[in-house]
Motif scaffolding. Structure first.
Motif, short mmCIF file in Angstrom:
data_model
loop_
_atom_site.label_atom_id
_atom_site.label_comp_id
_atom_site.label_asym_id
_atom_site.label_seq_id
_atom_site.Cartn_x
_atom_site.Cartn_y
_atom_site.Cartn_z
N ILE A 210 0.87 -1.18 0.00
CA ILE A 210 0.00 0.00 0.00
C ILE A 210 0.90 1.23 0.00
CG2 ILE A 210 -1.93 1.14 1.18
CD1 ILE A 210 -1.62 -1.70 2.95
N ASN A 314 -6.30 -6.27 5.65
CA ASN A 314 -6.64 -5.04 6.37
C ASN A 314 -6.06 -3.78 5.70
OD1 ASN A 314 -8.18 -4.18 8.45
ND2 ASN A 314 -6.69 -4.60 10.08
N GLU A 315 -5.82 -3.86 4.39
CA GLU A 315 -5.13 -2.75 3.71
C GLU A 315 -5.89 -1.43 3.82
OE1 GLU A 315 -5.58 -6.00 2.43
OE2 GLU A 315 -5.03 -5.78 0.34
N GLN A 316 -7.23 -1.49 3.69
CA GLN A 316 -8.00 -0.23 3.71
C GLN A 316 -7.87 0.47 5.06
OE1 GLN A 316 -9.16 -2.89 2.14
NE2 GLN A 316 -9.71 -2.18 0.09
N ALA A 319 -4.45 2.07 5.40
CA ALA A 319 -4.36 3.29 4.58
C ALA A 319 -5.15 4.43 5.22
CB ALA A 319 -4.88 3.00 3.18
N LYS A 320 -6.33 4.09 5.79
CA LYS A 320 -7.19 5.13 6.38
C LYS A 320 -6.48 5.79 7.56
CE LYS A 320 -11.97 5.62 7.95
NZ LYS A 320 -12.11 5.52 9.40
N ILE A 335 -4.11 7.18 -2.33
CA ILE A 335 -3.75 5.82 -1.90
C ILE A 335 -3.66 4.93 -3.13
CG2 ILE A 335 -4.50 3.82 -0.54
CD1 ILE A 335 -6.23 5.88 1.07
N TYR A 337 -3.13 0.83 -4.09
CA TYR A 337 -2.95 -0.57 -3.69
C TYR A 337 -2.19 -1.24 -4.83
CZ TYR A 337 -6.43 0.78 -0.28
OH TYR A 337 -7.08 1.43 0.74
#
Ligand code: ATP
Ligand code: HSE
Length: 350
Positions: A210, A314-316, A319-320, A335, A337
């Motif tokens: 990410i 759990n990438e989102q 990033a959040k 962002i 991916y």
């Protein structure tokens, strides 16, 4: 009519402790679509440019980094000009000055362009020699050329080769063509042979990448000038220990977070660059595998300001959190991916 495409991936270098040593090729691309039309009479390449950096990239072939690199390769091979009737459509997905190897991609694209235009068929090693005369640290250019997760070192050169490699960039890449009817005054310095040596490491397929890309630039030159000239033995050993473990740990399936998170810590460049990237210390300290399960490691990408997070899931959420930390500093982010590209730079004839 000849048409070919040059496609070069972006890269993230350092990956924590591997300052100027490791690079990772990722799925944003710089693409050149090249046409040589013998019915056209233009002597200088006609450049068009879309995508990232379109408002900044020069369209004069003697000013643009990519075409200047191509001309360098041609001139080293005794070819003093571009082919007549050449046009190049550039499309760029790699943001400038964010730590994602935009200049490395531009250099590799130019070196491959010169090689293709001159039908030189240079080996990967020789292409790299040319690239290293321009981008003088190996991590980004090697990963962009070879693809994947790559480690590289520069050979200690002979005094003669050291002098050849140290010539100013303005001599390697002149910014103006000779006047009409004139010849180039001086040949460019051909690169010494075998400057860079590299090896490709494995990359576990579960590891996703990410990139949190702040909306401001940090020039690599400025980020390099922030670094000290010497380091303590303790800090060097700290990085060497981690890098030795990291290069193998990132290849192992399933990835071992207990090894990787600590192995991505750094004491050689990130601490000295924190004043250039507001929020960096908080982000590096607060985004951890405990706070974000699935996170494997986090680091500055290249010279920054992009933050690179490696994760299995759990990438989102990862990033959040990083985006929100930057927002506290009034910095907006994009962002991406990304995945690690197995292929490096490619030239495809049509
Ligand atoms: N496609 C391109 N065409 C022409 N010039 C480019 C291109 N890409 C990058 N550049 C030049 O390179 C500069 C950015 O290089 P710089 O080394 O500062 O950052 P970076 O390569 O994006 O980051 P890093 O080296 O940390 O990964 C741009 O400002 C521009 O002058
Ligand atoms: N290793 C380089 C990468 C930037 O191009 C640095 O961190 O300065």
């Amino acid at each position: 009519m000849r048409q070919f495409t040059v496609k070069v991936p972006c890269t993230s270098s350092n990956i924590g402790p591997g300052f100027d040593v490791v690079g990772l090729s990722l799925s944003l691309y710089l693409t050149l679509k090249v046409t040589i039309d013998s019915n056209q009479s233009n002597k200088s390449p006609i450049l068009s440019y879309t995508g990232q950096g379109a408002d900044e990239a020069p369209l004069d072939a003697y000013q643009n980094l990519t075409t200047r690199c191509a001309l360098y390769v041609l001139r080293c091979a005794g070819i003093s000009s571009f082919p007549v009737g050449i046009s190049i459509k550039v499309h760029n997905e790699v943001p400038f000055g964010r730590g994602l190897g935009s200049s490395g991609a531009a250099v590799i694209a130019g070196i491959l362009l010169g090689d293709a235009l001159g039908n030189l068929k240079l080996s990967k090693e020789r292409l790299l020699d040319h690239a290293l005369m321009i981008e003088r640290h190996p991590d980004n250019v090697t990963a962009a050329l070879i693809g994947g997760f790559v480690g590289s070192y520069l050979l200690d050169l002979s005094p003669e080769d050291t002098t050849a490699k140290a010539v100013p960039l303005s001599e390697v890449l002149p910014e103006y063509p000779p006047d009409a009817g004139e010849q180039w005054g001086k040949d460019p310095p051909a690169p010494p042979r075998g400057i860079g040596h590299f090896i490709r490491f494995g990359w576990a397929p579960e590891i996703k990448v990410i990139a949190i890309i702040p909306h401001f630039e940090v020039s690599t030159a400025k980020a390099r000038s922030a670094l000290p000239d010497s380091y303590s033995k303790q800090d060097l050993v700290f990085n060497l220990q981690r890098l030795a473990v990291l290069t193998t740990a990132l290849a192992r399936s399933p990835p071992d977070v207990g090894l990787i998170f600590q192995a991505m810590q750094d004491r050689v460049h990130q601490p000295y660059r924190k004043h250039l990237i507001p929020g960096l210390p908080t982000i590096l300290a607060s985004v951890t595998p405990s706070s974000h399960p699935g996170l494997l490691g986090i680091c500055l990408s290249g010279a920054g300001p992009t933050i690179l997070a490696l994760a299995t899931e759990n990438e989102q959420a990862i990033a959040k959190t990083i985006t929100e930390e930057f927002k506290k500093e009034s910095i907006e982010c994009s962002i991406e991916y990304l995945h690690v590209t197995t292929e490096g730079a490619q030239v495809t004839e049509e």
